[in-house]
Enzyme design. Structure first.
Site, mmCIF file in Angstrom:
data_model
loop_
_atom_site.group_PDB
_atom_site.id
_atom_site.type_symbol
_atom_site.label_atom_id
_atom_site.label_comp_id
_atom_site.label_asym_id
_atom_site.label_seq_id
_atom_site.Cartn_x
_atom_site.Cartn_y
_atom_site.Cartn_z
ATOM 1 N N ASN A 144 50.861 15.807 28.555
ATOM 2 C CA ASN A 144 51.567 14.743 27.848
ATOM 3 C C ASN A 144 52.268 13.851 28.864
ATOM 4 O OD1 ASN A 144 52.925 13.122 26.076
ATOM 5 N ND2 ASN A 144 54.075 14.758 25.065
ATOM 6 N N ASN A 149 54.588 8.016 22.899
ATOM 7 C CA ASN A 149 53.486 7.776 21.953
ATOM 8 C C ASN A 149 53.163 9.014 21.103
ATOM 9 O OD1 ASN A 149 52.003 9.501 23.579
ATOM 10 N ND2 ASN A 149 50.828 7.883 24.576
ATOM 11 N N ASP A 150 53.975 10.047 21.200
ATOM 12 C CA ASP A 150 53.697 11.275 20.441
ATOM 13 C C ASP A 150 53.686 11.011 18.937
ATOM 14 O OD1 ASP A 150 53.740 12.364 22.909
ATOM 15 O OD2 ASP A 150 55.354 13.799 22.551
ATOM 16 N N GLY A 169 50.609 16.084 21.520
ATOM 17 C CA GLY A 169 51.173 14.967 22.292
ATOM 18 C C GLY A 169 50.474 14.628 23.601
ATOM 19 N N ASP A 171 47.871 13.048 26.237
ATOM 20 C CA ASP A 171 47.396 11.659 26.173
ATOM 21 C C ASP A 171 46.683 11.227 27.459
ATOM 22 O OD1 ASP A 171 49.576 11.286 27.912
ATOM 23 O OD2 ASP A 171 50.919 10.897 26.214
ATOM 24 N N ASP A 336 27.913 14.244 19.888
ATOM 25 C CA ASP A 336 28.203 15.387 19.031
ATOM 26 C C ASP A 336 27.039 15.672 18.067
ATOM 27 O OD1 ASP A 336 30.351 17.205 18.103
ATOM 28 O OD2 ASP A 336 30.191 16.079 16.230
ATOM 29 N N GLU A 365 24.687 17.414 21.980
ATOM 30 C CA GLU A 365 25.104 18.756 21.573
ATOM 31 C C GLU A 365 23.968 19.405 20.788
ATOM 32 O OE1 GLU A 365 28.627 21.194 19.219
ATOM 33 O OE2 GLU A 365 27.925 19.288 18.458
HETATM 34 CA CA CA Z 1 52.075 11.668 24.340
#
Ligand code: CA
Length: 622
Positions: A144, A149-150, A169, A171, A336, A365
């Protein structure tokens, strides 16, 4: 009096005009044009814009810009969409132009569209290859770097580290902060799990329920932060592989409440889940029922199945991926749930990618248990049904399963290290085994250290194998510090926070001081191998020759015309003296060696002593 009248009349007309303008602009409300900008000089001259806005299809779009031809305007079922087919000719130069949305000769909405110049070398970019080692990380769980920005007001789910499946959180800034750590470890590429906006009420941290294909989730950062992360990574010799999903989108996606057409998604009378049996596609006995469920069933209630047989959606997805490659300077894509999408669309998509970027890579994948099923999805495989995927890389899932068993089982005819030998023996089905991405674990299963009952000796053996075999190794974040996790305890358990990634963490495993003695032993072992591998072309491109394991000892060679590396893996519980006459065809011309792990010189190759549960990697000398 007269003057006063005229003034009133003018005022009245003015107010009426304001009202008409207001009501029209209210009636036609342009919300989105996607892709939001594009480039001149692309291989494919066609560009299809999705335009979204209230009743926008009642207007007529107009473009007046040299080199840009509006070839066709396509209306969808829903009047709030228009699709504009543009041709960007060779005459077009970078710049901005207006797309005017006109009705009755009046412009009601305008979008300023930009055509940018491509960066030098964009087309010629090289993807990832067997000289790389990929570090897979879940961005919410790594570091984090920006606590501000959490929590974002507009985003439904807020951060809460006490919930294993909540947002924690992590980033993009956190990843940026740790690039030196990764470069120091010897990592050359990062596969970052999806970072697109996932504005879902819960379980949004993993990123697989995209709600906006053109926007980085603000809890990870901005689009510009992502571009900067790629640039910073490149400066440190690290490539970036973006995780994308074409099979499904989040049920909170902006278009879900106002679809362009009913067939934009695969719709069912009542919720129908996919069967997750990716092998159905290649199964000669598969029923239509199972096939329909695999391809058109929803991945989850929160993950809507997209219908790529709708050409407008197909174009949308293809352009979206090209936009990100070009905009962010990507080195690769991980796609994916590859077999869950319509395979002809996927083949066309890959063709388009390679037309634009001939040396680019995409790893699909291909979560299938046996080599033949995986091979079906790799380019140049001669499939019985004639299918050509054009997909450059696939994941070696069969090897992942074998690695989970080989080092914990007691060796016998069909148990233990021979499982790895057997998997490699099936490589004849692959058009190019060296383009397999090989791994011991990933974000969807038990962590490798857990699989091997937290045994450090087995860990070292396995890592020695992973980093000297054919293919492109991938290491799941935290493997270097022996992180553990059981999938059956929930995905949160296999995607724990990297210790030290959060301010206030009691330990910081990014530093030697913050790691336990055992963690440092694992870290240092891995680092030694990674740094050595990084500069060792024989491991990247050399041939492979192996010998049937005997008494739990597996021996193989990676070699080219002049050089050779001998690898011995003793999976047994006892020290063994290996007489090397059986390997004469590979040892011919060599009479000494240097142990890569031990650092010791070896002057006699006739008998090699190898302690229980250890690996020896020997650079042979003449
Ligand atoms: Ca964050």
């Amino acid at each position: 009096m007269k003057k006063h009248n005229i003034f009133l009349k003018v005022l009245f007309i003015f107010i009426m005009l304001l009202f008409v303008n207001y009501s029209f602009s209210n009636k036609y409300n342009l919300e989105r044009v996607e892709p939001p900008f594009w480039w001149v000089g692309m291989q494919d001259k066609n560009l299809q814009l999705l335009v979204y806005g209230k009743n926008i299809s009642e207007t007529q779009p107009q473009i007046d810009y040299k080199g840009v031809i509006l070839k066709k305007v396509i209306k969808a079922e829903n009047p709030n969409y228009l699709f504009l087919n543009l041709e960007i000719t060779a005459d077009a130069v970078a710049g901005s132009f207006r797309i005017n949305f006109v009705k009755e000769k009046k412009v009601f909405q305008t979008y300023k569209y930009e055509l940018k110049n491509r960066k030098a070398g964009s087309k010629e970019r090289k993807g990832f290859n067997s000289s790389d080692v990929i570090y897979l990380m879940m961005p919410d769980r790594f570091s984090n770097g920006d606590a501000s920005n959490d929590n974002i007001q507009e985003m439904k789910e807020k951060a809460d580290r006490s919930i294993p499946n909540g947002r924690h959180g992590g980033d993009l800034q956190g990843i940026k902060n740790k690039l030196d750590y990764l470069a120091d470890l010897g990592i050359t590429a990062i596969w970052i799990n999806p970072v697109f906006e996932n504005n879902m009420p819960a379980y949004s941290y993993h990123g697989y329920a995209i709600t906006d294909f053109y926007k980085i989730d603000p809890r990870f950062g901005t689009n510009n932060d992502y571009v900067e992360l790629v640039e910073d990574s490149h400066k440190k010799g690290i490539k970036i592989i973006m995780d994308m999903i074409f099979n499904h989108c989040g049920s909170g996606h902006w278009w879900m409440s106002d679809l362009p057409s009913q067939d934009w998604l695969n719709q069912w009378d009542k919720f129908t889940r996919t069967n997750y049996r990716a092998g159905v596609t290649t199964d000669p006995y598969a029923s239509d029922y199972d096939n329909a469920k695999l391809l058109s069933g929803w991945f989850d209630i929160t993950m809507a199945d997209m219908n790529q047989n709708n050409e407008l959606l197909a174009n949308y997805l293809t352009q979206n991926s090209i936009w990100w490659i070009e905009y962010a300077g990507l080195d690769g894509i991980r796609m994916d749930t590859y077999p869950y999408s319509y395979k002809d669309f996927m083949a066309d998509w890959m063709k388009r990618i390679l037309q634009e970027y001939p040396d680019f890579n995409v790893v699909g994948e291909s979560w299938l248990p046996v080599a033949s099923s995986v091979a079906y999805w790799q380019e140049n495989t001669k499939n019985p049904d004639g299918y050509q995927s054009n997909l450059t890389n696939v994941f070696d899932f069969p090897m992942m399963y074998a690695m989970g068993e080989a080092f914990v089982e007691k060796d016998s005819w069909d148990k233990g290290i021979v499982k790895i030998y057997d998997i490699l023996g099936q490589d004849f089905v692959y058009a190019n085994p060296n383009k397999l991405v090989i791994f011991a674990d990933n974000h969807d299963g038990d962590r490798f250290f857990t699989k091997i009952n937290e045994n450090l000796d087995d860990f070292k053996l396995a890592m020695a194998f992973l980093l000297t075999s054919r293919g492109i190794p991938e290491i799941y974040y935290g493997t270097e510090i022996l992180m553990t996790g059981h999938e059956n305890r929930g995905h949160g358990d296999i995607r724990k926070d990297f210790p030290g990634g959060w301010q206030g963490d009691t330990t910081d495993a990014f530093t030697a001081e913050g790691r336990t003695k055992q963690q440092n032993e694992a870290f240092d072992y891995l680092k030694k191998l990674l740094i050595w591998r990084k500069n060792n072309e024989i491991i990247h491109t050399g041939k492979l020759k192996h010998f049937i394991p005997e008494n739990g000892v597996y021996v193989y060679f990676r070699y080219n015309k002049n050089e050779s590396v001998m690898v011995l893996l003793n999976n047994s519980d006892k020290e063994q003296e290996i007489k090397t006459d059986r390997f004469a065809e590979c040892l011919k011309g060599f009479n000494s060696g240097k142990g890569i792990i031990s650092g010791k010189e070896i002057n006699d190759l006739s008998i090699i002593k190898i302690p229980a549960k250890t690996a020896k990697i020997i650079e042979l000398g003449k």
